[in-house]
Scaffold this motif. Structure first.
Motif, PDB file in Angstrom:
ATOM      1  N   VAL A 268       0.799  -1.185   0.149  1.00 30.52           N
ATOM      2  CA  VAL A 268      -0.009   0.088  -0.025  1.00 30.52           C
ATOM      3  C   VAL A 268       0.907   1.312   0.238  1.00 30.52           C
TER       4      VAL A 268
ATOM      5  N   VAL B 211      -6.520   3.689   4.211  1.00 29.88           N
ATOM      6  CA  VAL B 211      -5.619   2.433   4.434  1.00 29.88           C
ATOM      7  C   VAL B 211      -6.408   1.563   5.398  1.00 29.88           C
TER       8      VAL B 211
ATOM      9  N   VAL C 247      -1.686  -7.586   3.481  1.00 32.04           N
ATOM     10  CA  VAL C 247      -0.924  -6.832   3.097  1.00 32.04           C
ATOM     11  C   VAL C 247       0.435  -7.033   3.632  1.00 32.04           C
TER      12      VAL C 247
ATOM     13  N   ILE D 138       3.728  -1.167   3.819  1.00 24.69           N
ATOM     14  CA  ILE D 138       2.829  -0.016   3.891  1.00 24.69           C
ATOM     15  C   ILE D 138       3.953   1.053   3.517  1.00 24.69           C
TER      16      ILE D 138
ATOM     17  N   ILE E 151      -1.438   1.116  12.780  1.00 24.68           N
ATOM     18  CA  ILE E 151      -0.825  -0.238  11.792  1.00 24.68           C
ATOM     19  C   ILE E 151      -0.269  -0.939  12.789  1.00 24.68           C
TER      20      ILE E 151
ATOM     21  N   ILE F  91       6.541  -1.187   7.647  1.00 27.72           N
ATOM     22  CA  ILE F  91       6.309   0.036   7.433  1.00 27.72           C
ATOM     23  C   ILE F  91       7.445   0.982   6.959  1.00 27.72           C
TER      24      ILE F  91
END
Length: 501
Positions: A137, A169, A179, A182, A200, A211
């Motif tokens: 993402v 998101v 997922v 990100i 998250i 991330i």
């Protein structure tokens, strides 16, 4: 990599390079490490002829920048025209030319002078193959910046989702909880970016999702705050495409390695539990027999029978433990293939001759059809284990007076081995249990032979490690069993030869 469906072929890699010695080194490395089938061509003409008919077969291409008949990168343009992710192979070149290549939307580039070059190339192929199942993402309020990052990710076949607002998101994660990565622009309203990162990380551990923060207006303080809130990495804009993709690929590799370690641990725990269950009974039985022997209540004849049972049981438990260790080694990092080019039919023929006496004791005949000159890059010791297991199973489950047929057939990209017997076959509702460790099926050996339930699991792991496939189907007229093995065959620049002609 999923090569387990009956009709699957190994994923194919294309190498376009007129340095055939290096190309063959890359072919072997890619095959040994990841099981991908590799086709080599050395000219633009050969590549054009190949791709015109077969471009959809290749998931990635490695192309030398300058060939003898394509000095200006035409081979790179060719693979890109078929939308094949393309990695350019070249000697070190200046930054201006690198930027020109990246403007063509190549997936990556590699310099040939590096000592780890073959391993690096093989790793890129594996990464791009895995990226097709890796969801990313991208969160950025700047439409142009978001589209730029998404375009780079798609060059390496990542599944990409766009989220111009932080609120989107959460919806994406609800629909796609798998997922893996990100990427968040940290300047899209700094509190929002940090809050999203914190949200998250509360939902996913670092071993589940990575991330990566990006920012054009970054500072050491922003980087620190972002990582304190749960991010794994931070990248300042503007960044080079190769820098961005290296960070993302490293994140994907980290997650793959974590999941592999978890899977191995879970599988080994399962094997230990199953082995403990299967060993506990025989040990208890042996203790009971030993108590009888020590009590001196048994006469000489019974004592001999008890000792024979104890010896037989101990041998069976040793076989079980050896098989268990074999399964654990094959599925862990301690398992290495020692590969070399071998004549497959010679190995199969030797194993048939080894087991013909055992078959003859049960009045079972074995015949074969083994065409010659079938070269396979393999670990001969491991492949012998596979052939041994298939032959001994065929003998074990076949009735007296029956027949076993062994056949090798050359297919387009594989050699296929069939071991066909006239035994009871596998019930359809039990076929899904084949190749699992310690699975108990209803067919029974025809002469009281024993089975620990690990042989086919070991076979599957070995064949998978060779980039092949093992499977089963019922024999002709719904009688007997046919176990088959596909192994990638060695093909040396076939398309070059055809093009030259």
């Amino acid at each position: 990599m999923n090569l387990n469906a009956a009709n699957d072929s190994p994923p194919q890699v294309l190498i376009i390079d007129d340095d055939l010695q290096l190309a063959e080194t890359l072919r072997e490395k890619i095959f040994v490490l990841y099981g991908f089938s590799v086709v080599i061509v050395s000219t633009l003409k050969a590549a054009s002829q190949l791709l015109e008919q077969n471009h959809q077969e290749f998931f990635v291409a490695f192309s030398e920048l300058r060939l003898s008949d394509a000095l200006n990168g035409e081979a790179v343009d060719l693979t890109l025209s078929y939308n094949i992710p393309t990695i350019v192979m070249t000697v070190p070149i200046n930054q201006s030319l690198l930027e020109d290549l990246q403007d063509k939307n190549i997936a990556d580039y590699v310099f040939k002078e590096r000592d780890f070059y073959p391993d690096y190339v093989a790793g890129i192929a594996h990464r791009i193959f895995r990226n097709k199942q890796t969801k990313v993402v991208v969160v950025d309020e700047s439409r142009s910046a978001m589209e730029y990052m998404c375009r780079l990710l798609k060059l390496q076949k990542y599944q990409v989702f766009e989220a111009p607002r932080t609120s989107e998101v959460k919806s994406i994660l609800d629909l796609h909880p798998d997922v893996r990565i990100i990427i968040i622009d940290c300047f899209l309203g700094r509190p929002d970016a940090l809050a999203l990162t914190h949200y998250i990380r509360e939902r996913y551990q670092k071993s589940q999702l990575v991330i990566i923060g990006v920012s054009r207006h970054g500072s050491h303080d922003l980087c620190a705050q972002f990582i304190k809130n749960g991010a794994n990495d931070f990248l300042l804009k503007p960044f080079l495409p190769v820098e961005f993709l290296c960070r993302v690929n490293n994140a994907a590799e980290f997650l793959d390695q974590v999941h592999e370690i978890i899977d191995i641990g879970e599988h080994q725990n399962q094997l230990i539990g199953m082995a403990a269950h299967d060993i506990r009974g025989p040990i208890s039985g042996n203790i009971g027999l030993m108590d009888l022997l020590l009590s001196r209540d048994a006469d000489e004849t019974k004592s001999k029978i008890y000792m024979e049972i104890i010896q037989k049981t101990n041998i069976e438990m040793l076989d079980l433990l050896n098989s268990l260790l074999d399964v654990s080694a094959v599925q862990s990092s301690t398992f290495d293939l020692n590969t070399s080019l071998q004549n497959f039919e010679e190995i199969v023929n030797d194993r048939i001759n080894l087991y013909k006496p055992s078959a003859a004791k049960k009045n079972i005949s074995i015949d074969s059809n083994l065409p010659e000159h079938n070269k396979v890059l393999m670990d001969p010791t491991r492949i012998k284990q596979v052939v041994d297991n298939l032959l001994t199973n065929a003998i074990k489950y076949s009735p007296s007076g029956s027949h076993i047929h062994v056949n090798i057939e050359k297919e387009a990209l594989h050699l296929r081995l069939d071991v066909i017997d006239q035994g009871p076959g596998i019930p359809e509702n039990e076929e899904h249990l084949l190749f699992g460790a310690f699975e108990k099926l209803s067919p029974q050996p025809t002469a009281g032979e024993t089975s620990c339930g690990l042989g086919l699991a070991i076979c599957k792991n070995i064949v998978d490690a060779h980039g092949g496939h093992i499977g089963y189907h019922q024999g002709t007229d719904q009688k007997g069993s046919c176990f088959f093995v596909h192994l990638p065959s060695t093909r040396l620049t076939d398309h070059d030869t055809a093009a030259a002609g």
